[in-house]
Design an enzyme around this catalytic site. Structure first.
Site, PDB file in Angstrom:
ATOM      1  N   LYS A 168       0.868  -1.178   0.000  1.00  0.00           N
ATOM      2  CA  LYS A 168       0.000   0.000   0.000  1.00  0.00           C
ATOM      3  C   LYS A 168       0.906   1.230   0.000  1.00  0.00           C
ATOM      4  CE  LYS A 168      -4.501   0.953   0.390  1.00  0.00           C
ATOM      5  NZ  LYS A 168      -5.665   0.245  -0.097  1.00  0.00           N
ATOM      6  N   GLY A 211     -25.359   3.236   1.477  1.00  0.00           N
ATOM      7  CA  GLY A 211     -24.314   3.848   0.643  1.00  0.00           C
ATOM      8  C   GLY A 211     -24.497   3.394  -0.791  1.00  0.00           C
ATOM      9  N   VAL A 212     -24.992   4.318  -1.637  1.00  0.00           N
ATOM     10  CA  VAL A 212     -25.262   3.926  -3.031  1.00  0.00           C
ATOM     11  C   VAL A 212     -24.342   4.690  -3.982  1.00  0.00           C
ATOM     12  CG1 VAL A 212     -27.582   3.045  -2.674  1.00  0.00           C
ATOM     13  CG2 VAL A 212     -27.262   5.491  -3.134  1.00  0.00           C
ATOM     14  N   GLY A 213     -23.039   4.605  -3.690  1.00  0.00           N
ATOM     15  CA  GLY A 213     -22.043   5.182  -4.599  1.00  0.00           C
ATOM     16  C   GLY A 213     -21.749   4.199  -5.721  1.00  0.00           C
ATOM     17  N   LYS A 214     -20.485   4.137  -6.115  1.00  0.00           N
ATOM     18  CA  LYS A 214     -20.119   3.317  -7.279  1.00  0.00           C
ATOM     19  C   LYS A 214     -20.452   1.838  -7.040  1.00  0.00           C
ATOM     20  CE  LYS A 214     -15.768   4.768  -7.580  1.00  0.00           C
ATOM     21  NZ  LYS A 214     -15.632   5.897  -6.644  1.00  0.00           N
ATOM     22  N   VAL A 215     -20.100   1.324  -5.863  1.00  0.00           N
ATOM     23  CA  VAL A 215     -20.341  -0.094  -5.601  1.00  0.00           C
ATOM     24  C   VAL A 215     -21.805  -0.335  -5.219  1.00  0.00           C
ATOM     25  CG1 VAL A 215     -19.716  -2.090  -4.189  1.00  0.00           C
ATOM     26  CG2 VAL A 215     -17.951  -0.468  -4.882  1.00  0.00           C
ATOM     27  N   GLY A 216     -22.314   0.458  -4.260  1.00  0.00           N
ATOM     28  CA  GLY A 216     -23.668   0.228  -3.750  1.00  0.00           C
ATOM     29  C   GLY A 216     -24.731   0.325  -4.834  1.00  0.00           C
TER      30      GLY A 216
HETATM   31  P1  NAD Z   1     -18.262   5.887  -3.256  1.00  0.00           P
HETATM   32  O1  NAD Z   1     -17.562   7.056  -2.697  1.00  0.00           O
HETATM   33  O2  NAD Z   1     -18.543   5.831  -4.730  1.00  0.00           O
HETATM   34  O3  NAD Z   1     -19.668   5.681  -2.529  1.00  0.00           O
HETATM   35  C1  NAD Z   1     -19.844   5.833  -1.160  1.00  0.00           C
HETATM   36  C2  NAD Z   1     -21.281   6.275  -0.952  1.00  0.00           C
HETATM   37  O4  NAD Z   1     -21.529   6.328   0.444  1.00  0.00           O
HETATM   38  C3  NAD Z   1     -21.574   7.662  -1.505  1.00  0.00           C
HETATM   39  O5  NAD Z   1     -22.784   7.629  -2.254  1.00  0.00           O
HETATM   40  C4  NAD Z   1     -21.730   8.523  -0.251  1.00  0.00           C
HETATM   41  O6  NAD Z   1     -22.644   9.588  -0.426  1.00  0.00           O
HETATM   42  C5  NAD Z   1     -22.249   7.520   0.734  1.00  0.00           C
HETATM   43  N1  NAD Z   1     -21.973   7.849   2.135  1.00  0.00           N
HETATM   44  C6  NAD Z   1     -20.934   8.524   2.678  1.00  0.00           C
HETATM   45  N2  NAD Z   1     -21.057   8.586   4.000  1.00  0.00           N
HETATM   46  C7  NAD Z   1     -22.186   7.921   4.307  1.00  0.00           C
HETATM   47  C8  NAD Z   1     -22.844   7.632   5.521  1.00  0.00           C
HETATM   48  N3  NAD Z   1     -22.350   8.037   6.716  1.00  0.00           N
HETATM   49  N4  NAD Z   1     -24.000   6.931   5.473  1.00  0.00           N
HETATM   50  C9  NAD Z   1     -24.504   6.505   4.287  1.00  0.00           C
HETATM   51  N5  NAD Z   1     -23.930   6.762   3.103  1.00  0.00           N
HETATM   52  C10 NAD Z   1     -22.789   7.464   3.120  1.00  0.00           C
HETATM   53  O7  NAD Z   1     -17.413   4.623  -2.794  1.00  0.00           O
HETATM   54  P2  NAD Z   1     -17.439   3.164  -3.409  1.00  0.00           P
HETATM   55  O8  NAD Z   1     -16.308   3.031  -4.381  1.00  0.00           O
HETATM   56  O9  NAD Z   1     -18.821   2.811  -3.817  1.00  0.00           O
HETATM   57  O10 NAD Z   1     -17.000   2.306  -2.134  1.00  0.00           O
HETATM   58  C11 NAD Z   1     -17.913   2.051  -1.081  1.00  0.00           C
HETATM   59  C12 NAD Z   1     -17.192   1.331   0.036  1.00  0.00           C
HETATM   60  O11 NAD Z   1     -16.660   0.112  -0.444  1.00  0.00           O
HETATM   61  C13 NAD Z   1     -16.013   2.088   0.644  1.00  0.00           C
HETATM   62  O12 NAD Z   1     -15.921   1.761   2.015  1.00  0.00           O
HETATM   63  C14 NAD Z   1     -14.825   1.500  -0.075  1.00  0.00           C
HETATM   64  O13 NAD Z   1     -13.639   1.610   0.693  1.00  0.00           O
HETATM   65  C15 NAD Z   1     -15.248   0.065  -0.203  1.00  0.00           C
HETATM   66  N6  NAD Z   1     -14.625  -0.640  -1.325  1.00  0.00           N
HETATM   67  C16 NAD Z   1     -14.764  -0.172  -2.584  1.00  0.00           C
HETATM   68  C17 NAD Z   1     -14.156  -0.842  -3.626  1.00  0.00           C
HETATM   69  C18 NAD Z   1     -14.305  -0.364  -5.055  1.00  0.00           C
HETATM   70  O14 NAD Z   1     -13.964  -1.123  -5.973  1.00  0.00           O
HETATM   71  N7  NAD Z   1     -14.812   0.821  -5.289  1.00  0.00           N
HETATM   72  C19 NAD Z   1     -13.403  -2.005  -3.380  1.00  0.00           C
HETATM   73  C20 NAD Z   1     -13.295  -2.468  -2.065  1.00  0.00           C
HETATM   74  C21 NAD Z   1     -13.917  -1.768  -1.039  1.00  0.00           C
END
Ligand code: NAD
Length: 361
Positions: free
Chosen positions: A87, A187-192
């Protein structure tokens, strides 16, 4: 050992913080300050993302990056990647400090490490940064598809969570189907958001929650889902709670409030402390360990290192095997009378020990 080259100071602190090596570099011309931690190369070169964020001091950065590198060792080992734990952090605020020259200086630093560490995107860095780094060094993954990389890991992560959740369903309800199951996605970002679409396709009932009301409202309308306030999300009476936002959601205050039968989501470090794995078990809640569930992204990215380069079909098939890994974790937990979080660690440690024995170490 201290060395000098390429305009920056290079310092190795072998053995520090349980890592095989910690490398620090500074480039006064661009303000670049970075730490690379290689926790273990037992299974292969250290692979893990570069965080770009501010720290109170360099000691905190070193501690943090070592902790994160150790986590990568376990994640790669558990999901079957032939990669070690690594890392990096770029110290500073990316909003004010990111310049092409700084990223290039960082890329020269990664290059000088000679492939013992392969970098990738992480919090604060972007795919464009990885593409820039690729101009300087081959030791980077997750570049854009045009540059032969595997692109954004989020779809693979979401796909892996879906297969992990199927294993959870099988364990609890006898069949690996989410049809008719009620899932809360927090959490409905990229993954959700990608996960929610897969679950909708499977016929799950969805409740969504996010701190961004506009985003969650639009997705709920698209998918015919309910919406709940973030503060109330953990209490919703449901089959699966899927944390896909921040870590440390599960602690001694939240666990007694949980309304779910199982927790299975993408967020990193969902348990606030090691004790919270036992707390979940005592509450009768099945926990699918986060770093096993969310390994789809690193499985996908590690496929870039396979002979012949990245193949999306092969990568997808490997991501789907996350379901089998979750099943193995539950079986190990049963066999040893331990909680799933401890079983995931044991799975990783057994693989590392076997590899070490094979190497005659
Ligand atoms: P992202 O930033 O695209 O989405 C995160 C979402 O969570 C956003 O929509 C944000 O508005 C929301 N959020 C923030 N704080 C919040 C809270 N207190 N309550 C509810 N919602 C909240 O991130 P992502 O890439 O979708 O990743 C989500 C999680 O998965 C992170 O913890 C990340 O470390 C983990 N993760 C992601 C990946 C990946 O490939 N992107 C891989 C492994 C782990």
């Amino acid at each position: 050992m201290t060395g000098r080259g390429g305009g920056f100071e290079l310092l190795d602190i072998a053995g520090a913080h349980g890592c095989e090596a910690v490398h620090l570099a500074a480039d006064p011309a661009t303000g670049m300050r970075a730490v690379v931690a290689v926790h273990s190369t037992v299974l292969g070169p250290g692979l893990g993302g570069t965080r770009f964020q501010a720290y109170p001091d360099e000691a905190m950065a070193v501690l943090d990056v070592c902790r994160l590198a150790r986590g990568m060792t376990y994640k790669h080992a558990a999901c079957g990647n032939d990669q070690g734990g690594g890392k990096a952090v770029l110290i500073g605020d990316p909003a004010t400090m990111r310049t092409e020259a700084l990223i290039e200086a960082y890329a020269r630093f990664v290059d000088r490490l000679g492939g013992v560490y392969l970098t990738a995107e992480d919090v604060g860095t972007t795919q464009a940064d990885m593409d820039l780094i690729r101009r300087v060094t081959p030791y980077v993954t997750g570049t854009s598809l045009e540059l032969g990389g595997s692109g954004d890991p989020s779809p693979a992560t979401a796909w892996g969570v879906r297969w992990a959740m199927a294993a959870v369903a099988e364990r609890l309800w006898g069949a690996p189907s989410l049809a008719g199951r009620h899932v809360v996605v927090l959490g409905v970002g990229k993954v959700g958001s990608a996960l929610a679409r897969h679950l909708r396709d499977e016929g799950a009932r969805l409740t969504l929650s996010d701190v961004r009301p506009d985003v969650v409202g639009a997705l709920a309308a698209e998918l015919g889902a309910d919406v709940v306030e973030v503060a109330d999300a953990v209490e919703v009476d449901c089959d699966v709670l899927s944390p896909c936002a921040l870590g440390a959601l599960l602690d001694e205050r939240s666990i007694p409030r949980l309304g779910c039968a199982a927790v299975c989501g993408a967020a990193n470090n969902q348990l606030a402390t090691d004790d919270d794995g036992a707390r979940l078990a005592e509450a009768g809640i099945l926990y699918a360990p986060d770093y096993v569930v969310n390994a789809g992204g690193v499985v996908n990215i590690a496929e870039e290192q396979a002979p012949g380069g990245y193949d999306p079909d092969r990568a997808r098939a490997r991501v789907e095997r996350i379901g089998d890994t979750v099943r193995r974790v539950f079986a190990l937990a049963d066999g040893h009378g331990i909680v799933p979080a401890a079983a995931a660690d044991r799975l990783a440690e057994d693989r590392l020990a076997a590899a070490q024995a094979g190497q005659g170490r």
